[in-house]
Scaffold this motif. Structure first.
Motif, PDB file in Angstrom:
ATOM      1  N   ARG A  97       0.855  -1.185   0.000  1.00 56.42           N
ATOM      2  CA  ARG A  97       0.000   0.000   0.000  1.00 56.42           C
ATOM      3  C   ARG A  97       0.895   1.242   0.000  1.00 56.42           C
ATOM      4  O   ARG A  97       2.034   1.194   0.482  1.00 56.42           O
ATOM      5  CB  ARG A  97      -0.894   0.039   1.252  1.00 56.42           C
ATOM      6  N   CYS A  98       0.317   2.326  -0.511  1.00 56.65           N
ATOM      7  CA  CYS A  98       1.066   3.576  -0.555  1.00 56.65           C
ATOM      8  C   CYS A  98       0.265   4.678   0.112  1.00 56.65           C
ATOM      9  O   CYS A  98      -0.964   4.642   0.110  1.00 56.65           O
ATOM     10  CB  CYS A  98       1.330   3.991  -2.005  1.00 56.65           C
ATOM     11  N   ILE A  99       0.976   5.654   0.639  1.00 56.89           N
ATOM     12  CA  ILE A  99       0.309   6.841   1.158  1.00 56.89           C
ATOM     13  C   ILE A  99       1.213   8.040   0.887  1.00 56.89           C
ATOM     14  O   ILE A  99       2.432   7.962   1.061  1.00 56.89           O
ATOM     15  CB  ILE A  99      -0.017   6.715   2.668  1.00 56.89           C
ATOM     16  N   ASP A 100       0.596   9.127   0.398  1.00 63.51           N
ATOM     17  CA  ASP A 100       1.373  10.340   0.142  1.00 63.51           C
ATOM     18  C   ASP A 100       1.504  11.084   1.465  1.00 63.51           C
ATOM     19  O   ASP A 100       0.829  12.086   1.717  1.00 63.51           O
ATOM     20  CB  ASP A 100       0.645  11.175  -0.920  1.00 63.51           C
ATOM     21  N   ALA A 101       2.371  10.562   2.306  1.00 60.52           N
ATOM     22  CA  ALA A 101       2.441  11.032   3.694  1.00 60.52           C
ATOM     23  C   ALA A 101       2.949  12.465   3.783  1.00 60.52           C
ATOM     24  O   ALA A 101       2.511  13.228   4.648  1.00 60.52           O
ATOM     25  CB  ALA A 101       3.328  10.098   4.515  1.00 60.52           C
ATOM     26  N   GLY A 102       3.860  12.824   2.877  1.00 63.11           N
ATOM     27  CA  GLY A 102       4.423  14.181   2.902  1.00 63.11           C
ATOM     28  C   GLY A 102       3.329  15.225   2.713  1.00 63.11           C
ATOM     29  O   GLY A 102       3.259  16.212   3.465  1.00 63.11           O
ATOM     30  N   SER A 103       2.450  14.995   1.721  1.00 65.39           N
ATOM     31  CA  SER A 103       1.381  15.968   1.452  1.00 65.39           C
ATOM     32  C   SER A 103       0.439  16.089   2.644  1.00 65.39           C
ATOM     33  O   SER A 103       0.029  17.189   3.011  1.00 65.39           O
ATOM     34  CB  SER A 103       0.565  15.556   0.219  1.00 65.39           C
ATOM     35  N   ILE A 104       0.092  14.946   3.214  1.00 64.73           N
ATOM     36  CA  ILE A 104      -0.821  14.986   4.375  1.00 64.73           C
ATOM     37  C   ILE A 104      -0.160  15.722   5.542  1.00 64.73           C
ATOM     38  O   ILE A 104      -0.768  16.582   6.176  1.00 64.73           O
ATOM     39  CB  ILE A 104      -1.253  13.552   4.796  1.00 64.73           C
ATOM     40  N   ALA A 105       1.095  15.406   5.780  1.00 60.28           N
ATOM     41  CA  ALA A 105       1.810  16.055   6.896  1.00 60.28           C
ATOM     42  C   ALA A 105       1.826  17.566   6.693  1.00 60.28           C
ATOM     43  O   ALA A 105       1.541  18.333   7.619  1.00 60.28           O
ATOM     44  CB  ALA A 105       3.231  15.504   7.004  1.00 60.28           C
ATOM     45  N   LEU A 106       2.121  17.992   5.474  1.00 60.66           N
ATOM     46  CA  LEU A 106       2.225  19.435   5.218  1.00 60.66           C
ATOM     47  C   LEU A 106       0.868  20.125   5.343  1.00 60.66           C
ATOM     48  O   LEU A 106       0.784  21.255   5.801  1.00 60.66           O
ATOM     49  CB  LEU A 106       2.851  19.682   3.846  1.00 60.66           C
ATOM     50  N   ARG A 107      -0.208  19.423   4.897  1.00 58.84           N
ATOM     51  CA  ARG A 107      -1.553  19.995   5.060  1.00 58.84           C
ATOM     52  C   ARG A 107      -1.844  20.293   6.530  1.00 58.84           C
ATOM     53  O   ARG A 107      -2.612  21.167   6.863  1.00 58.84           O
ATOM     54  CB  ARG A 107      -2.608  19.020   4.525  1.00 58.84           C
ATOM     55  N   HIS A 108      -1.216  19.511   7.406  1.00 60.83           N
ATOM     56  CA  HIS A 108      -1.446  19.704   8.842  1.00 60.83           C
ATOM     57  C   HIS A 108      -0.271  20.440   9.510  1.00 60.83           C
ATOM     58  O   HIS A 108      -0.108  20.366  10.727  1.00 60.83           O
ATOM     59  CB  HIS A 108      -1.720  18.350   9.506  1.00 60.83           C
ATOM     60  N   HIS A 109       0.547  21.081   8.669  1.00 63.61           N
ATOM     61  CA  HIS A 109       1.651  21.919   9.156  1.00 63.61           C
ATOM     62  C   HIS A 109       2.657  21.131  10.004  1.00 63.61           C
ATOM     63  O   HIS A 109       3.175  21.636  10.999  1.00 63.61           O
ATOM     64  CB  HIS A 109       1.112  23.121   9.958  1.00 63.61           C
ATOM     65  N   LEU A 110       2.899  19.880   9.615  1.00 62.59           N
ATOM     66  CA  LEU A 110       3.884  19.069  10.338  1.00 62.59           C
ATOM     67  C   LEU A 110       5.186  19.076   9.535  1.00 62.59           C
ATOM     68  O   LEU A 110       5.270  18.492   8.459  1.00 62.59           O
ATOM     69  CB  LEU A 110       3.377  17.639  10.524  1.00 62.59           C
ATOM     70  N   GLY A 111       6.180  19.753  10.061  1.00 61.22           N
ATOM     71  CA  GLY A 111       7.467  19.848   9.375  1.00 61.22           C
ATOM     72  C   GLY A 111       7.429  20.871   8.259  1.00 61.22           C
ATOM     73  O   GLY A 111       6.490  21.662   8.147  1.00 61.22           O
ATOM     74  N   SER A 112       8.463  20.845   7.423  1.00 66.79           N
ATOM     75  CA  SER A 112       8.609  21.818   6.341  1.00 66.79           C
ATOM     76  C   SER A 112       8.598  21.068   5.009  1.00 66.79           C
ATOM     77  O   SER A 112       8.786  19.855   4.989  1.00 66.79           O
ATOM     78  CB  SER A 112       9.944  22.537   6.507  1.00 66.79           C
ATOM     79  N   PRO A 113       8.371  21.787   3.891  1.00 63.42           N
ATOM     80  CA  PRO A 113       8.341  21.101   2.599  1.00 63.42           C
ATOM     81  C   PRO A 113       9.593  20.241   2.346  1.00 63.42           C
ATOM     82  O   PRO A 113       9.504  19.171   1.752  1.00 63.42           O
ATOM     83  CB  PRO A 113       8.252  22.250   1.595  1.00 63.42           C
ATOM     84  N   SER A 114      10.752  20.713   2.821  1.00 62.64           N
ATOM     85  CA  SER A 114      11.962  19.907   2.588  1.00 62.64           C
ATOM     86  C   SER A 114      12.061  18.762   3.598  1.00 62.64           C
ATOM     87  O   SER A 114      12.768  17.786   3.370  1.00 62.64           O
ATOM     88  CB  SER A 114      13.198  20.785   2.686  1.00 62.64           C
ATOM     89  N   ASN A 115      11.365  18.874   4.715  1.00 56.96           N
ATOM     90  CA  ASN A 115      11.457  17.810   5.729  1.00 56.96           C
ATOM     91  C   ASN A 115      10.124  17.645   6.451  1.00 56.96           C
ATOM     92  O   ASN A 115       9.979  18.000   7.615  1.00 56.96           O
ATOM     93  CB  ASN A 115      12.592  18.115   6.729  1.00 56.96           C
TER      94      ASN A 115
END
Lengths: 202, 390
Positions: A132-150
Motif C-alpha cells: 500500500r502507498c500513502i502520500d504522507a508528505g502531502s498529508i503532513a504538510l496539510r497539517h503543518h507538520l514539518g517543512s516542505p523539505s522535511n
C-alpha cells in the motif's frame, strides 16, 4: 493513569509475534514511529519492544528501526531479520536499498510506502505481499507538520499502517500520540486520522 | 506500581528519580547520554530535587560525585566505555574513601577500533577498583538495581560504591514495558542516606589522609575486602526486601533458570541471558537437561552459588562479552577458580562472544550447548569470528 485498550484481535500468523521494520531518514521521526507503534500495542495489553538500528544517528542519513509486538511478553532482543511488515518512510531510500529492502519479509507480509502510487515494478508483487502507498508528505504538510523539505511523516505513516494491518486500533494509536508526542498534538492527531481515512484497505 | 514503556536509559533515570538522588554530576557519552539528559530534564522541571553539575570530563564527574557523597548527599553519575576508563583513578578514590556513590555504566566497547556497541570489557577492566558490579538483563531490572545498589552501598556495614551495568543499545535504547514503583514504596525500601561521617562546616575531620606502611594502609584495605564480602548477604537481603516492599521477583547474586536438574548450565551476563533463555527452552522441549545461570553480581563474586551449581552439572558453558588478553574470559577464569576443590567439578567451557556488539542469537548459544552435550568444552573459543584474509 493511562487508559488501556483491552479488545484486540489475535496477531496474524501463528508465532504470537509480529515484527515490523522501518526504513527512514534521520529527522523524519522514524525511531519515534517505532516507539509510538509499540506504545499503542502496549496500551492494548501486548508485549512489545521497540529499538533503533544500533548506530550513529545523523539528520538525513538512512535510519532503520524495529518494533516487536507479542501476544505475551517479548523476551528476545536483537535485530529483526524476517519482519511481518516493512514501512518505508522515504522512498528515495529504495534506490540505495535496491533489492535489499524487501529482504526477509515474510510471505503475505505488509508493505507501506510513503509515495502516491505503487511503483510499477512492485505491482506484480511477490510472495503475496500486500503493498500500500500513502502520500504522507502531502498529508503532513496539510497539517503543518514539518517543512516542505522535511515533512514530519511519522504519525501519518502510522495512521495508514494501523488501518491497513489492523495491528493496533486507531484509539490506541491516538492515545500513544497523546502520551509521547511533545508538540502539535492536534495537528498530529488530525493527520493520523486523515491517513487512516485515506489509505486503501482490503 | 505503574507499567510504562521505557528505554533502559529512561528506566535508570526513573530509578535515580525514585531514589531521590541529591547530586547528579555527569559528562555525556554515547550510549549513556540519554540517562543524564532525562535527569537534567527532571531537575529543570523540579521532578528531582537535585543539584545537577555539568562537568568537563568523566574524571571530574566522579570527583564531584565523591565530594558530594562525602557531604552526605546521595550522588549519582553515569558513563560508558572511554568515560569509565578515564574515571579509573577516581574509582579507586571512591571505594578507598568508602563513599556510596551509585553509577550506571552502559556497557560499550573500548576503542580502538572505534565502536559504540555492547561489550563488557569496559566494566570488567574495573574489576579490582572496589566497586560493587551488578549487570541487568532487562530495563525493569536496571531500575530495580539502581535502587538496590543505593540500599547496599549505603549500608553502614558496606559503604562501598556500586555500578549498575546495562548493555549498550540492546537495553539502553530499546523500549520495553517496565513496572515503575510508587514513590511511597521506594521510600519505605530506601530511606534517606545516613552517613557515618561527613564533611560539614564547623566540624574538623580528615578524609583520604596519608598512611605510611606501619600505620593503617593495610587495615583500610582489609576493611574494604571485608565490606565487599558482607555485600553478598546485603545484596540478597536487598533483593528480598525490594520484592516485598516494592514488587517483582527477588533478585540475588545469580539468577537461575531451569537449573534444578540441569546437567549443562549456560552462564551469561546481561542481555545475553535473554537469548540464553530461549536456547534453554529449546533444549528442554527436546527433553535435554539444560539450564541458565545469569551472573547478576560480578563484584562481589557469587562463589558459593557457582559451587552449588557445580555440584549438579557436568558442564558449565560460560559465554561472555569480554576478554583479558593473555588470560582468557574474565568470568570463565573466576568460575573455574570458584569450582576448584569440588569432589568432581564440572568441565568449564569458555566462549568469547558478541564483542563490539556482534549479535549473539539463541541459535549461536544452542550450538555451544550442542558441543557440551558431546563433552566438548574448549578452554577458550571465540564465537563467530571471521577468518580475515590479509
Amino acid at each position: 493513569m493511562e487508559k488501556t485498550f483491552g479488545d484486540h484481535r489475535p496477531l496474524p500468523g501463528d508465532r504470537g509475534l509480529y515484527e515490523v521494520r522501518f526504513h527512514g531518514r534521520g529527522g523524519q521521526g522514524t525511531v519515534v514511529a517505532s516507539v509510538l507503534l509499540a506504545k499503542a500495542a502496549f496500551l492494548e495489553g501486548r508485549g512489545v519492544q521497540a529499538f533503533p538500528f544500533f548506530g550513529v544517528e545523523r539528520r538525513g542519513a538512512p535510519v532503520v528501526a524495529y518494533t516487536r509486538i507479542g501476544s505475551g511478553p517479548v523476551r528476545l532482543g536483537g535485530s529483526i531479520t524476517n519482519p511481518d511488515a516493512l514501512i518505508v518512510m522515504d522512498t528515495s531510500l529504495l534506490v540505495s536499498l535496491k533489492d535489499t529492502w524487501l529482504q526477509g519479509l515474510r510471505p503475505g507480509g505488509h508493505v507501506l510506502l510513503n509515495r502516491p502510487t505503487v511503483p510499477e515494478e512492485l505491482r506484480q508483487g511477490s510472495d503475496h505481499h500486500k503493498i500500500r502507498c500513502i502520500d504522507a508528505g502531502s498529508i503532513a504538510l496539510r497539517h503543518h507538520l514539518g517543512s516542505p523539505s522535511n515533512p514530519l511523516v511519522n504519525t501519518v505513516i502510522l495512521g495508514a499502517f494501523a488501518r491497513m494491518t489492523g495491528i493496533v486500533s486507531l484509539e490506541a494509536l491516538e492515545e500513544a500520540v497523546r502520551t509521547r508526542v511533545p508538540g502539535q498534538l492536534r495537528e498530529n492527531l488530525e493527520a493520523l486520522n486523515e491517513a487512516w481515512e485515506t489509505v486503501e484497505v482490503s | 506500581m505503574t507499567k510504562e514503556l521505557l528505554s533502559g536509559n529512561d528506566a535508570v533515570a526513573e530509578g535515580v528519580r525514585l531514589a531521590r538522588a541529591e547530586v547528579v554530576a555527569a559528562y555525556p557519552i554515547t550510549p549513556q547520554t540519554t540517562i543524564v539528559e532525562r535527569l537534567a530534564e527532571m531537575v529543570a522541571r523540579h521532578e528531582l530535587a537535585a543539584e545537577y553539575i555539568p562537568v568537563e570530563s568523566e574524571h571530574s564527574a566522579m570527583a564531584a560525585s565523591i565530594g558530594a557523597s562525602l557531604t552526605g548527599a546521595r550522588a549519582f553519575t553515569a558513563t560508558s566505555s572511554q568515560g569509565l576508563a578515564l574515571m579509573h583513578e577516581m574509582l579507586h578514590w571512591a571505594s578507598g574513601q568508602r563513599v556510596p556513590v551509585v553509577m550506571a555504566n552502559v556497557n560499550r566497547a573500548l576503542a580502538p577500533p572505534w565502536n559504540i556497541w555492547v561489550d563488557h570489557s569496559d566494566s570488567m577492566a574495573q574489576r579490582d577498583t572496589g566497586w560493587i558490579q551488578l549487570y541487568a538483563e532487562t530495563n525493569e531490572e536496571a531500575l530495580a538495581s539502581v535502587l538496590q545498589a543505593y540500599r547496599v552501598a549505603e549500608d553502614p556495614e558496606v559503604l562501598l560504591p556500586a555500578m549498575v551495568m546495562l548493555d549498550a543499545f540492546v537495553l539502553s535504547h530499546t523500549y520495553m514495558p517496565v513496572d515503575v514503583p510508587s514513590q511511597a514504596a521506594v521510600d519505605s525500601f530506601l530511606p534517606r542516606y545516613q552517613p557515618v561521617a561527613r564533611v560539614e562546616p564547623g566540624s574538623m575531620q580528615l578524609f583520604g589522609s596519608f598512611s605510611p606502611p606501619d600505620l593503617t594502609f593495610m587495615e583500610f584495605r582489609r576493611d574494604t575486602a571485608l565490606a565487599m564480602d558482607r555485600a553478598r548477604q546485603k545484596l540478597l537481603q536487598a533483593g528480598k526486601d525490594y520484592a516485598r516492599l516494592v514488587g517483582g521477583e527477588p533478585l540475588g547474586l545469580i539468577d537461575e533458570y531451569r537449573t534444578e536438574d540441569a546437567e549443562i548450565v549456560l552462564l551469561a551476563l546481561g542481555s545475553l541471558a535473554a537469548a540464553a533463555r530461549d536456547t534453554v527452552d529449546e533444549f528442554r522441549r527436546n527433553g535435554q537437561k539444560v539450564g541458565l545461570a545469569r551472573l547478576r553480581s560480578f563484584r562481589p563474586f557469587p562463589e558459593e552459588e557457582i559451587r552449588s551449581l557445580g555440584r549438579k552439572a557436568h558442564s558449565v558453558v560460560v559465554v561472555e562479552r569480554a576478554h583479558s588478553f593473555g588470560s582468557g574470559g574474565p568470568v570463565a577464569t573466576e568460575v573455574r577458580s570458584a569450582l576448584l576443590g569440588l569432589p568432581s567439578p564440572p568441565a568449564v567451557a569458555s566462549y568469547i562472544a558478541g564483542l563490539g556488539g556482534r549479535e549473539v542469537t539463541p541459535k549461536h548459544l544452542g550450538a555451544l550447548v550442542e558441543r557440551a552435550t558431546k563433552k566438548e568444552t574448549p578452554r577458550e573459543a571465540w564465537v563467530g569470528v571471521k577468518e580475515l584474509v590479509a
